[in-house]
Design an enzyme around this catalytic site. Structure first.
Site, PDB file in Angstrom:
ATOM      1  N   ASP A  29       0.887  -1.155   0.000  1.00  0.00           N
ATOM      2  CA  ASP A  29       0.000   0.000   0.000  1.00  0.00           C
ATOM      3  C   ASP A  29       0.929   1.211   0.000  1.00  0.00           C
ATOM      4  O   ASP A  29       1.434   1.614   1.048  1.00  0.00           O
ATOM      5  CB  ASP A  29      -0.892  -0.013   1.242  1.00  0.00           C
ATOM      6  CG  ASP A  29      -1.846   1.162   1.282  1.00  0.00           C
ATOM      7  OD1 ASP A  29      -2.281   1.624   0.211  1.00  0.00           O
ATOM      8  OD2 ASP A  29      -2.157   1.631   2.399  1.00  0.00           O
ATOM      9  N   GLU A  47      -1.120  -1.221  -4.849  1.00  0.00           N
ATOM     10  CA  GLU A  47      -2.353  -0.472  -5.065  1.00  0.00           C
ATOM     11  C   GLU A  47      -2.152   0.514  -6.206  1.00  0.00           C
ATOM     12  O   GLU A  47      -1.186   1.271  -6.224  1.00  0.00           O
ATOM     13  CB  GLU A  47      -2.764   0.271  -3.801  1.00  0.00           C
ATOM     14  CG  GLU A  47      -4.108   0.975  -3.967  1.00  0.00           C
ATOM     15  CD  GLU A  47      -4.600   1.574  -2.675  1.00  0.00           C
ATOM     16  OE1 GLU A  47      -5.190   0.819  -1.866  1.00  0.00           O
ATOM     17  OE2 GLU A  47      -4.384   2.766  -2.457  1.00  0.00           O
ATOM     18  N   ASP A 101      -2.749   1.168   6.978  1.00  0.00           N
ATOM     19  CA  ASP A 101      -1.856   0.902   5.842  1.00  0.00           C
ATOM     20  C   ASP A 101      -1.397  -0.557   5.838  1.00  0.00           C
ATOM     21  O   ASP A 101      -1.244  -1.162   4.785  1.00  0.00           O
ATOM     22  CB  ASP A 101      -0.632   1.820   5.889  1.00  0.00           C
ATOM     23  CG  ASP A 101      -1.007   3.276   6.037  1.00  0.00           C
ATOM     24  OD1 ASP A 101      -1.395   3.884   5.025  1.00  0.00           O
ATOM     25  OD2 ASP A 101      -0.943   3.779   7.165  1.00  0.00           O
TER      26      ASP A 101
END
Length: 175
Positions: free
Chosen positions: A7, A68, A141
């Site tokens: 992430d 991501e 996160d």
């Protein structure tokens, strides 16, 4: 399959490593957050991030890196840092010959919760359940990185098998 989920973020970069295959229980191997100091210049922060991702790849030896996909935000400064961190993750994976797959936030949310508009609490709760953890990964996160890895195992694995079948069919037609 072992997936390193990332992430991306310049201040906080979530990392999660998950082992699993479709239809089998998933296992969390590692979870954490890489942090870089906001008062350090961007080039040095990116260098620190590169070293941390490199160490994670060397330690965990993932088969795939799932990152991501950066999406447009109103805050250009935030999206730039996210995009730069994403590029670092992709660069490190490419250096090691590891395939990289990008997943959108809504794709990840839908994969783990069944709802592409799930909030962070719902995603964290489902990640905790799916990995059979005794407590939720924190901060968000870290949970998001695990969700990326889960998403790739469930969706990316099927996509990879489909692509391989299509390629095999093309090879057979050429012969």
């Amino acid at each position: 399959m072992r997936v390193l989920g990332i992430d991306p973020g310049l201040t906080r970069c979530g990392v999660g490593v998950v082992d699993g295959t479709v239809g089998r229980p998933l296992t969390m191997v590692h979870v954490g957050v890489f942090r870089t100091p906001a008062d350090l210049d961007t080039a040095r922060r990116l260098h620190q991030l590169e070293q941390l991702v490199e160490a994670s790849v060397l330690q965990h030896r993932p088969d795939v890196v799932a990152v991501e996909r950066v999406f447009s935000q109103h805050n250009v400064r935030t999206v730039m840092g996210t995009a730069q961190a994403s590029g670092i993750a992709m660069l490190v994976a490419a250096r090691h010959g590891i395939p990289v797959h990008l997943h959108t936030p809504s794709e990840v949310k839908a994969a783990v919760s069944g709802n592409g508009r799930a909030d962070k609490a719902q995603v964290t709760q489902m990640v905790t359940r799916l990995l059979r953890l005794t407590e939720a990964p924190k901060p968000a996160d870290a949970a998001d990185a695990l969700a990326l890895a889960i998403c790739h195992i469930w969706r990316g694995g099927a996509r990879n098998r489909l692509e391989q079948a299509i390629e095999a069919q093309k090879q057979g037609a050429r012969r």
